[in-house]
Enzyme design. Structure first.
Site, short mmCIF file in Angstrom:
data_model
loop_
_atom_site.label_atom_id
_atom_site.label_comp_id
_atom_site.label_asym_id
_atom_site.label_seq_id
_atom_site.Cartn_x
_atom_site.Cartn_y
_atom_site.Cartn_z
CE LYS A 1 3.87 -5.95 6.63
NZ LYS A 1 3.26 -5.05 5.62
CE LYS B 1 -3.81 -1.80 5.44
NZ LYS B 1 -2.79 -0.94 4.94
CE LYS C 1 2.39 0.86 8.96
NZ LYS C 1 3.53 0.71 8.02
P1 TYM Z 1 2.86 -2.68 1.48
O1 TYM Z 1 4.06 -3.55 1.52
O2 TYM Z 1 2.10 -2.43 2.73
O3 TYM Z 1 1.81 -3.24 0.44
C1 TYM Z 1 2.19 -3.50 -0.90
C2 TYM Z 1 1.07 -3.18 -1.87
O4 TYM Z 1 -0.09 -3.94 -1.55
C3 TYM Z 1 -1.21 -3.07 -1.42
N1 TYM Z 1 -2.11 -3.60 -0.40
C4 TYM Z 1 -3.41 -3.83 -0.58
N2 TYM Z 1 -4.21 -3.66 -1.64
C5 TYM Z 1 -5.50 -4.00 -1.51
N3 TYM Z 1 -6.03 -4.52 -0.38
C6 TYM Z 1 -5.26 -4.71 0.72
N4 TYM Z 1 -5.79 -5.24 1.82
C7 TYM Z 1 -3.88 -4.35 0.65
N5 TYM Z 1 -2.86 -4.42 1.52
C8 TYM Z 1 -1.78 -3.95 0.87
C9 TYM Z 1 -0.61 -1.73 -1.01
O5 TYM Z 1 -1.47 -0.67 -1.31
C10 TYM Z 1 0.65 -1.70 -1.82
O6 TYM Z 1 0.40 -1.26 -3.13
N6 TYM Z 1 4.67 1.90 1.28
C11 TYM Z 1 4.40 0.74 0.46
C12 TYM Z 1 5.64 0.19 -0.23
C13 TYM Z 1 6.34 1.22 -1.02
C14 TYM Z 1 5.94 1.75 -2.26
C15 TYM Z 1 6.94 2.71 -2.60
C16 TYM Z 1 4.88 1.52 -3.12
C17 TYM Z 1 7.48 1.84 -0.67
N7 TYM Z 1 7.87 2.75 -1.62
C18 TYM Z 1 6.87 3.43 -3.81
C19 TYM Z 1 4.81 2.25 -4.29
C20 TYM Z 1 5.81 3.20 -4.63
C21 TYM Z 1 3.86 -0.33 1.37
O7 TYM Z 1 4.07 -0.34 2.53
O8 TYM Z 1 3.22 -1.31 0.77
#
Ligand code: TYM
Length: 332
Positions: free
Chosen positions: A198, A195, A112
């Site tokens: 967004k 992957k 990023k």
């Molecule tokens: P975020 O908002 O990017 O994504 C949320 C969840 O979706 C999963 N994900 C995917 N899984 C499979 N294929 C994909 N293409 C794909 N894109 C996204 C992510 O792995 C995630 O589980 N840092 C985290 C949010 C967060 C969090 C936490 C999660 C903050 N604190 C504590 C667990 C525990 C995030 O940015 O997810």
């Protein structure tokens, strides 16, 4: 009962299919046997610029999608990260036991920040994984269901928990990641080796939960496949078809082999038409329910207020113990 915790950033008008298949769908299933906390990571969202009006709106839209997808706020705790200040407070302490080099090795940060350049990259983005560790550890979580892209952050979380426990005495539960092998990574429909995200370059590879059925069907029908004709599951040779089959399987709870058998001898186009139907059938009730919830934002806010109250009880206990262990003078 084991404590389960996970969250999504409210940084888009809709969750995408990767979030749904890789995370949310698994959360729903885990509610029966676990004590679950699902939160909306608004503090993580602002590590990159957000419009304030959009962020408020997207926080509610994200909450509505959790419930519409099957999170039951009576059984599980649903809360907004910024409503429980202990997340940020614990993050500070964890920042102070995280190595600079250790944080700099996080691949998501490297990707990023490389895209943004040094001056646009915030310190918040740098310390993002430490806030994530705090989210998890403040609730003494046992299991964290996430997609593959979060694996390294979970590894850091475990290291920080163990480091704190060693240095200051047993305090944190060391959490386990729960990454479902089959759906850990859903790929972009236009670039089936990247992957679904967004922030992808092209919008055509992204299926949004709340987009109109027609738009999603069109994107699925123009998904990139390969020159061949045979429908079989082969990640290396046929990443596009493998991705479509993975999504199909996840949305229907049917094994990939069964779907391959069903489409044997048929053309890629047939698979795409079938998948578009399956996806839209699954999304239709979610969209309707989400809209109902958004029509009554006061009720949504009440659910989140109750969640924050429940969350704070747990988080405050952990934080008090942490502050005592590091030697902060207790306030009288
Ligand atoms: P975020 O908002 O990017 O994504 C949320 C969840 O979706 C999963 N994900 C995917 N899984 C499979 N294929 C994909 N293409 C794909 N894109 C996204 C992510 O792995 C995630 O589980 N840092 C985290 C949010 C967060 C969090 C936490 C999660 C903050 N604190 C504590 C667990 C525990 C995030 O940015 O997810």
């Amino acid at each position: 009962r084991p404590r389960v915790l996970s969250g999504v950033q409210p940084s888009a008008d809709s969750l995408h299919l990767g979030n749904y298949v890789g995370a949310l769908r698994n959360w729903v299933r885990m509610q029966d046997e676990n004590d679950c906390i699902f939160f909306i990571a608004d503090m993580h969202s602002i590590t990159v610029p957000q419009g304030p009006a959009e962020l408020v709106n997207r926080t509610r839209v994200t909450a509505a999608q959790y419930i519409a997808a099957g999170i039951d706020p009576e059984r599980s705790t649903m809360l907004v990260q910024s409503h429980v200040p202990e997340h940020a407070q614990l993050a500070w302490v964890l920042n102070c036991i995280t190595g600079y080099g250790e944080a700099a090795r996080m691949t998501q940060f490297k990707d990023k920040s490389a895209k943004q350049g040094n001056d646009a990259t915030t310190v918040g983005l740098f310390t993002y994984p430490v806030l994530m560790a705090a989210d998890i550890l403040v609730y003494q979580s046992n299991l964290v269901p996430v997609g593959e892209d979060q694996r390294q952050h979970l590894e850091l979380t475990r290291n920080l928990a163990q480091r704190f426990n060693t240095r200051f005495g047993e305090t944190f539960t060391v959490p386990e990641p729960k990454i479902m092998r089959e759906t850990a990574k859903i790929y972009d429909l236009q670039r089936p080796t990247a992957k679904m995200s967004k922030s992808a370059d092209s919008d055509n590879g992204l299926i949004r939960l709340l987009d109109p059925a027609k738009k999603n069907a069109k994107k699925i029908k123009s998904a990139v496949t390969d020159d061949g004709t045979e429908i079989r599951f082969d990640r290396d040779e046929k990443p596009g078809i493998a991705n479509l089959l993975t999504i199909y399987s996840a949305m229907t709870d049917r094994p990939v082999a069964e779907i391959v058998a069903e489409y044997e001898g048929k053309m890629y186009g047939h698979l795409k038409v079938g998948l578009a139907e399956v996806v839209n059938e699954a999304l239709d009730p979610i969209q309707k329910r989400a809209q109902e919830l958004l029509d009554d934002p006061a009720e949504l806010d009440r659910i989140l207020a109750r969640g924050a109250e429940k969350g704070r009880e747990i988080a405050a206990t952990t934080l008090a113990e942490v502050h005592e262990k590091v030697g902060f003078l207790p306030p009288q």
